[in-house]
Design an enzyme around this catalytic site. Structure first.
Site, short mmCIF file in Angstrom:
data_model
loop_
_atom_site.label_atom_id
_atom_site.label_comp_id
_atom_site.label_asym_id
_atom_site.label_seq_id
_atom_site.Cartn_x
_atom_site.Cartn_y
_atom_site.Cartn_z
N PRO A 2 0.73 -0.90 0.18
CA PRO A 2 0.31 0.42 -0.10
C PRO A 2 1.30 1.59 -0.10
O PRO A 2 1.48 1.19 0.33
CB PRO A 2 -1.10 -0.08 1.15
CG PRO A 2 -0.30 -1.32 1.67
CD PRO A 2 0.34 -2.30 1.19
N GLU A 3 0.32 2.08 -0.62
CA GLU A 3 0.75 3.38 -1.27
C GLU A 3 0.10 4.55 -0.92
O GLU A 3 -0.76 4.01 -0.12
CB GLU A 3 1.15 3.98 -2.36
CG GLU A 3 2.90 2.45 -3.06
CD GLU A 3 3.45 2.92 -4.82
OE1 GLU A 3 3.38 4.15 -4.83
OE2 GLU A 3 3.96 1.49 -4.84
N ARG A 110 2.04 -11.40 6.02
CA ARG A 110 3.72 -11.38 5.81
C ARG A 110 4.05 -10.81 7.10
O ARG A 110 5.14 -10.82 8.10
CB ARG A 110 3.64 -10.16 4.94
CG ARG A 110 3.43 -11.14 3.30
CD ARG A 110 4.63 -11.68 2.95
NE ARG A 110 6.04 -11.18 2.74
CZ ARG A 110 6.32 -10.86 2.02
NH1 ARG A 110 6.11 -10.95 0.57
NH2 ARG A 110 7.93 -11.13 2.05
N ARG A 153 21.85 16.91 -5.81
CA ARG A 153 21.42 15.02 -5.71
C ARG A 153 22.07 14.53 -6.59
O ARG A 153 21.37 14.20 -7.82
CB ARG A 153 20.20 15.22 -4.99
CG ARG A 153 19.46 16.27 -3.62
CD ARG A 153 19.85 15.81 -2.82
NE ARG A 153 19.53 13.98 -2.35
CZ ARG A 153 20.61 13.08 -1.18
NH1 ARG A 153 20.99 14.11 -0.14
NH2 ARG A 153 19.76 12.59 -1.80
#
Ligand SMILES: [Zn+2]
Length: 278
Positions: A2-3, A110, A153
Site C-alpha cells: 500500500p502506498e 506477512r 543530489r
C-alpha cells in the site's frame, strides 16, 4: 505494498464509520505488531477514548483519539484494515471494537505492519519529522520546493522519489507512473533535472497519486478496501507492470529493469536514458 493512494482510500472509506465513535475494546492477537511497546500499554492508552479524527501522513494511517492520543498504523507489505469482516478472516493481528457494535480487523499475512503510539501533538510532530518529508498532495509541494530538494543530489530520480524522508507516500508503482508521465528516465540524476522537468515531475507525482486515489488504489496482491472490495488502479497503469507491451504514447516496447532495488518500468523512447558521463 500500500502506498499513499491505498492508505488514503482506506482513510476516506473508514473515517465516516469510526469518527466520533468510542473504542470499546482493543485486542492485540500478535504483540509483535506494536513492539517494543507492550500490548497492554497500547490497549490501556486507547480503550474508552473517542476517535476524534482518522488522518493520514505519507503511508501512515493516524487514529487521533481523545486527549491527543495517536495510534499510528503502517500497513507495510500486506496490511489491510477491514470493517466487520467475516469471523473466519485469516491473518488478523489486531481487532478494534467500536461502541456501536461494529468491528475493525487489521489483517496482515506477512506481518510487517506496525502499530505505534504518540502521546500529545508534539510527540506526533517529532515522530513524523524524523521519518517523513513533504506531503505530495499538500499545498507546500510546489515545483519550486521540489526543485530546491533535488539540487546537488546525485541520486537517481527514482530512488529520490522513493525516499520517504524527502517526499512522503510515493512507492514503487506511483514513482514508475509519475516518471513516465513526466517523460523522465528513472536513472537520471535528481540534481541534473532542468527546472521545467522538475515542474513536470511535480505535476506528474500529483497526477499519478490523484488517479490512484480516484480509482480506489491498486490491488495487485492483498490490498482491499475496508469492505473487502479491490481497488481498480491496476487497470489504469500507463507503464507499471507493462514490460514487453507497447508504450501507450509512442508504441515503443516498455522495458523492465531494476532501479533502487525495485522493478522499474519505462519507455526509453519517451523517457530517454541519461547520457553516460566521461
Ligand atoms: Zn513511449
Amino acid at each position: 505494498m500500500p502506498e499513499l493512494p491505498e492508505v488514503e482510500t482506506i482513510r476516506r472509506r473508514l473515517a465516516p464509520l469510526v469518527e466520533k465513535r468510542t473504542l470499546r475494546a482493543v485486542e492485540i492477537a500478535d504483540p509483535r505488531w506494536c513492539e517494543p511497546l507492550d500490548a497492554n500499554a497500547l490497549t490501556d492508552a486507547l480503550v474508552g477514548r473517542r476517535v476524534e479524527r482518522l488522518d493520514r501522513r505519507g503511508k501512515y494511517l493516524i487514529w487521533e483519539a481523545q486527549d491527543e492520543v495517536f495510534l499510528l498504523m503502517h500497513l507495510r507489505m500486506t496490511g489491510t484494515v477491514l470493517y466487520d469482516p467475516a469471523p473466519e478472516t485469516p491473518y488478523v493481528r489486531v481487532r478494534l471494537a467500536l461502541d456501536d457494535g461494529h468491528m475493525l480487523s487489521f489483517a496482515d499475512p506477512r506481518r510487517f505492519g506496525t502499530g505505534e503510539l504518540a502521546l500529545g501533538r508534539p510527540a506526533l510532530d517529532a515522530f513524523f519529522k524524523a521519518r517523513l518529508g513533504i506531503e505530495p498532495l499538500g499545498a507546500h509541494f510546489t515545483s519550486d520546493h521540489l526543485f530546491t530538494l533535488t539540487r546537488n543530489r546525485r541520486t537517481p530520480i527514482k530512488a529520490f522519489l522513493l525516499d520517504q524522508r524527502r517526499i512522503a507516500g510515493v512507492g514503487n508503482i506511483y514513482a514508475n507512473e509519475a516518471l513516465f508521465r513526466a517523460r523522465i528516465h528513472p536513472l537520471r540524476a535528481a540534481g541534473q533535472l532542468k527546472r521545467r522537468q522538475v515542474a513536470a515531475l511535480r505535476d506528474a507525482v500529483i497526477g499519478a497519486l490523484s488517479a490512484g486515489v480516484d480509482a480506489g488504489g491498486a490491488s495487485i496482491d492483498d490490498f482491499r478496501h475496508p469492505d473487502g472490495v479491490k481497488g481498480a488502479f491496476q487497470n489504469e497503469f500507463l507503464v507499471h507492470d507493462r514490460a514487453g507491451q507497447p508504450c501507450l504514447v509512442c508504441g515503443a516496447t516498455v522495458v523492465k529493469f531494476v532501479a533502487a532495488g525495485r522493478g522499474t518500468y519505462a519507455c526509453e523512447r519517451c523517457q530517454p536514458k541519461p547520457r553516460r558521463r566521461p
